[in-house]
Design an enzyme around this catalytic site. Sequence first.
Site, short mmCIF file in Angstrom:
data_model
loop_
_atom_site.label_atom_id
_atom_site.label_comp_id
_atom_site.label_asym_id
_atom_site.label_seq_id
_atom_site.Cartn_x
_atom_site.Cartn_y
_atom_site.Cartn_z
N ASN A 253 2.48 80.30 101.63
CA ASN A 253 2.59 78.91 102.09
C ASN A 253 2.04 77.96 101.00
OD1 ASN A 253 3.26 76.81 103.75
ND2 ASN A 253 1.94 77.41 105.45
N HIS B 129 -2.54 73.58 112.23
CA HIS B 129 -1.66 74.64 112.73
C HIS B 129 -1.40 74.52 114.23
CE1 HIS B 129 -2.02 76.87 108.90
NE2 HIS B 129 -0.92 77.47 109.31
#
Length: 498
Positions: free
Chosen positions: A295, A326
């Site tokens: 990521n 998140h």
Amino acid sequence: PSKTSPFVRHVVATLLGIYFALFCFGWYALHFLLQSGITYGIMILTGVEHMHKYCLVVALGYLSFCQITRVYVFDYGMYSADFTGPMMVITQKITSVAFEIHDGMARKEDQLNQSQKLLAIRRMPSLLEYFSYNCNFMGILAGPTSSYNDYIAFIEGTPYRHRDLETKGKVNGKSRLNDPSPNVQVIRKLATCFISLLVFLSVCKVCPVERNVDDDFIATMPFYAQVVYLYLSMLTTRPKYYFVWTLADAINNAAGFGFNGYDSNGLPRWDLISNLRIMNIELATSFKVFLDNWNIQTAHWLKRVCYERCPYNPTAATFLLSAMWHGAYPGYYLTFLTGIVITLAARAVRHNVRPYFLGSPALKFVYDVITWAATQIAICYTVIPFVLLSVGPSLKFYRSWYFCIHIGCILLAIVLPVKPRHLRLKEQQPAVQPILQQLTNLLYTHRLGRCTYSPATNEESQINYSSQINQPTNQPTSVWTDRVSHPLAQYSGTGIGQ
């Protein structure tokens, strides 16, 4: 860009993006426009001095509200048509633009590091440019995040426009004409997508992660078998991320976005906004290497927005921001709290243990094998709450392992000394001064004739000068080695030579 104006390209990219969002998420897609609109108003009304703080709080708060609502109002654990996924990418873009505008319009040049100077935005984006950046069709569904300057350069047909200050019109030594064709890279990335999807659909049900917390499995399987199964079960969850991030990268490349110059062999690189490097992930020998290749654009965002700017305990602050970004599942917070401990322990081991294994290639190989195995198990141990989502199953797993990695990492972080980051940076500064003086002398000698730089072994280096005043003008005036073993090399991506 040679066929039409940037205005038309912005309009088409924005309208297609909004259409895709409406098609996938229905009226939930209005959250994308509302979040972007509110933060743009904040940028206009509050001014450049404090807008970055307000935008971070509002964008992250809006995202958190939507995530909490989705989790606790709708079905817990629902993944289908999750409209907060695109909002996570838009939140990154909103906050990135706000901080880059603040850097470009409110801070002095000498207050910025090299990356901030490159990304700084010197004028306020128009409303169309802002919505085009946030909601363009290439990145509305899965990203990845890119810098605003890179996106605008792509729309206007001037890639590397803001990087030409560094390259003087050249990209990695080559004169910049037109971007090369992305077709080869797009086909390669689509092949990677196909293989990743095939692997995921084939093996994800063979090694379910939930079996790690099954009572019979814990009671009957020996511990070494549990360790092996943990690695295999977590390994089977990665291909779905490989699939979606590689596909998102291929989509942007197919549109012409993502060219990043040429490599050392003269081949074009289309990895400007790539989100992962699969081989580096699977062969990572440290926790940091794994995170640096997983990521990637989110890691860059966390570094630029939080880690580089937080005055106190930036590691903990960065992991906390990542957990909040998140979502609302408790497993996310368990993962990132565990990540803080493991990061500190890994840093301590690297600083104190690694130097003893650098004496020979054989010892270095042994060190790499051991750290690879330790890294893979530590990663699996850390992220299993991220997959299980709930507190109960996550703590049940950790209890079955007797919290052994938590305890070991805490002890390592306490016992092995590591100097704080600001002290390490302060110690590095005086070492640069004599090297800069050497370079000054080198440039002076360069004017007299040919100079050859020849680094010695280990930490020492020497500079040999040989004046050749009558050297023909068509001969090269300097010769640099490719591989540099010099203290200043750590401040440059390719060594002191450039």
